[in-house]
Design an enzyme around this catalytic site. Structure first.
Site, PDB file in Angstrom:
ATOM      1  N   ASP A 201      54.390  93.117  22.542  1.00 40.59           N
ATOM      2  CA  ASP A 201      53.295  92.980  21.587  1.00 40.59           C
ATOM      3  C   ASP A 201      52.872  91.517  21.572  1.00 40.59           C
ATOM      4  O   ASP A 201      53.700  90.627  21.334  1.00 40.59           O
ATOM      5  CB  ASP A 201      53.773  93.414  20.193  1.00 40.59           C
ATOM      6  CG  ASP A 201      52.725  93.211  19.113  1.00 40.59           C
ATOM      7  OD1 ASP A 201      51.611  93.726  19.270  1.00 40.59           O
ATOM      8  OD2 ASP A 201      53.034  92.529  18.117  1.00 40.59           O
ATOM      9  N   ASP A 203      51.138  88.513  19.923  1.00 43.24           N
ATOM     10  CA  ASP A 203      50.696  88.021  18.614  1.00 43.24           C
ATOM     11  C   ASP A 203      50.206  86.578  18.729  1.00 43.24           C
ATOM     12  O   ASP A 203      50.679  85.681  18.021  1.00 43.24           O
ATOM     13  CB  ASP A 203      51.845  88.097  17.593  1.00 43.24           C
ATOM     14  CG  ASP A 203      52.032  89.499  17.041  1.00 43.24           C
ATOM     15  OD1 ASP A 203      51.708  90.459  17.756  1.00 43.24           O
ATOM     16  OD2 ASP A 203      52.491  89.627  15.899  1.00 43.24           O
ATOM     17  N   ASP A 284      45.635  89.679   3.885  1.00 45.59           N
ATOM     18  CA  ASP A 284      45.356  88.235   3.814  1.00 45.59           C
ATOM     19  C   ASP A 284      43.862  87.941   3.919  1.00 45.59           C
ATOM     20  O   ASP A 284      43.464  86.900   4.430  1.00 45.59           O
ATOM     21  CB  ASP A 284      46.118  87.451   4.882  1.00 45.59           C
ATOM     22  CG  ASP A 284      47.605  87.382   4.612  1.00 45.59           C
ATOM     23  OD1 ASP A 284      48.008  87.708   3.491  1.00 45.59           O
ATOM     24  OD2 ASP A 284      48.362  87.031   5.525  1.00 45.59           O
ATOM     25  N   TRP A 422      53.556  95.014   7.695  1.00 45.58           N
ATOM     26  CA  TRP A 422      54.327  93.767   7.621  1.00 45.58           C
ATOM     27  C   TRP A 422      54.854  93.647   6.202  1.00 45.58           C
ATOM     28  O   TRP A 422      54.074  93.570   5.263  1.00 45.58           O
ATOM     29  CB  TRP A 422      53.433  92.569   7.935  1.00 45.58           C
ATOM     30  CG  TRP A 422      54.197  91.281   7.839  1.00 45.58           C
ATOM     31  CD1 TRP A 422      54.387  90.529   6.718  1.00 45.58           C
ATOM     32  CD2 TRP A 422      54.897  90.615   8.893  1.00 45.58           C
ATOM     33  NE1 TRP A 422      55.163  89.436   7.003  1.00 45.58           N
ATOM     34  CE2 TRP A 422      55.484  89.470   8.333  1.00 45.58           C
ATOM     35  CE3 TRP A 422      55.093  90.881  10.240  1.00 45.58           C
ATOM     36  CZ2 TRP A 422      56.243  88.574   9.085  1.00 45.58           C
ATOM     37  CZ3 TRP A 422      55.836  89.997  10.988  1.00 45.58           C
ATOM     38  CH2 TRP A 422      56.408  88.855  10.405  1.00 45.58           C
TER      39      TRP A 422
END
Length: 444
Positions: A201, A203, A284, A422
């Site tokens: 993955d 990121d 966020d 998350w």
């Protein structure tokens, strides 16, 4: 390293005029005629390397709280990239933690299989526990997540040239897919971690635009990220052909909300050919460092960042819906010193709210206790699909099971690939949020 930092960049990245308009309230949580029954949705939870310390959240806890059987993927956060442009590990404070990854012995009580680690086994720590968890749940996949907010520092350099990309990818496959770990006493060695990871993955936060203060970026990052994804796909497929028939290694990426960041760093149509799916930033949108309180993860929002806006932004640029996985927060953003009356949202605040681990950032399991205490009132924007807690002075914006039901309804209605969250260590001891996502995606 925490996801809580992402919104600072998302908010500054583009003007509100670029954002999608408010969508009809009837779409929130509604089931279309095609409810998605029988579809297999991805349910991806991030397991944090450092959570085994202060939070004392072990891999075995995923078995104990019932979450392991409800997940399709675990993303292990994070793997780092060296200044030389390679994947690496070691015991380097702030840079790598081989002790947590594969050297730390676990006793019987904290082991998935109930057997204590021995001093001479080559694989211990989180990696061994993840391998044991997969043995109990054969359909579960584990991916190594590379980068994150704090460890994206050297991505741009590693992706800069064909030679650097080839070397970078080869090093990551060698370390994590082939499992060739550095020797650490009796731990590690050639093939020690083989079979732990089922893919990679990416990121990188962010190609082509600002991330953490020490993370460089270049205009050519967009092209280089595309080529890096292609190189990962090529080398992963080549190695898979050397393994038993039917072996497939997955390749995914965590991608941003802000249209300006998408356009600066992501050739969407091209990367989606090589990626199995992408995990969308779904949180966020606003953070506790801002002077006014605001939603951090609304499903819909007029003239503001939202989950729906993120989905539409990626679809407009050519991403197929079934490869879009919706990110969901298992934590809240909080402000204190809130004035202006009302329900507290959109009001001035003096700063981030006090919290367990970091000011302005609190796990869901702690926020649930605040909600149950009676000291805070739960407020909901049912048209927007988000919730917050307010006691007259302190406000926390967060997702609870009711919000997650609306979001999983959206996933099903719009034919998305599933849900990512998350992080797993922020859930309750009985896995309340994972259960809510699982039930929602099943249409229950």
């Amino acid at each position: 390293m925490r996801r809580s930092m992402l919104g600072r960049l998302a908010v500054a990245a583009c003007s509100l005029s670029l954002l999608t308009a408010f969508a009809p309230a009837t779409a929130v949580g509604a089931d279309s005629a095609d409810s998605g029954a029988g579809r297999s949705y991805k349910k991806i939870g991030y397991f944090t390397q450092w959570g085994v310390y202060g939070r004392d959240f072990q891999v075995q806890d995923l078995e104990a709280n019932g979450s392991a059987g409800k997940l399709t993927h675990i993303n292990y956060a994070f793997g780092n990239v060296s200044a030389e442009g390679t994947c690496f590990t070691g015991n380097i404070p702030g840079e790598a933690d081989a002790w947590a990854d594969y050297a730390r012995p676990l006793d019987a009580a904290n082991s998935v299989d109930g057997v204590a680690d021995t001093w001479d086994q080559p694989l211990a720590g989180n990696f061994n526990q993840l391998k044991e968890l997969k043995a109990k749940h054969p359909g579960l996949k584990v991916l190594i997540s590379l980068g994150g907010w704090s460890w994206s520092t050297h991505f741009s350099d590693a992706a800069l040239t064909p030679a650097s990309r080839k070397a970078f990818v080869a090093s990551c496959i060698d370390l994590y897919i082939k499992g060739n770990l550095p020797q650490d006493g009796t731990r590690g060695g050639a093939g020690a971690a083989a079979g732990v990871f089922d893919g990679i993955d990416l990121d990188w936060e962010w190609p082509g635009s600002a991330g953490d203060t020490d993370t460089p970026y270049r205009p050519e990052d967009k092209r280089n990220f595309t080529e890096l994804v292609k190189e990962f796909r090529t080398q992963l497929d080549a190695y898979a052909r050397t393994q038993k028939r039917g072996t497939k290694y997955e390749l995914t990426a965590f991608v941003p909300t802000a249209p300006a960041k998408i356009d600066a760093g992501f050739d969407v149509r091209r990367i989606m050919r090589d990626l199995d799916f992408v995990n969308l930033q779904g949180y966020d949108f606003h953070v506790s460092g801002e002077p006014r309180t605001a939603q951090q993860s609304a499903l819909y929002a007029r003239g503001d960042f939202s989950v729906h806006g993120t989905v539409e932004a990626w679809k407009r640029r050519g991403a197929p819906a079934h490869k879009l996985v919706m990110g969901m927060p298992f934590y809240g953003q909080g402000w204190t010193g809130v004035t202006g009356g009302g329900d507290g949202l959109g009001q001035p605040a003096t700063g981030p709210a006090p919290a367990t681990w970091a000011a302005g950032y609190e796990d869901y399991k702690a926020l649930q206790k605040l909600a149950d205490s009676g000291a805070y009132q739960v407020h909901r924007d049912r048209r927007g699909g988000h919730a917050w807690l307010f006691d007259g002075t302190t406000l926390w914006t967060y997702d609870d099971p009711q919000v997650l039901r609306a979001k999983t309804g959206y996933v099903r209605e719009h034919g998305l690939g599933g849900a990512m969250f998350w992080s797993l260590d922020a859930d309750t001891a009985d896995g309340e949020l994972v259960t809510a996502v699982d039930r929602g995606l099943r249409g229950r």
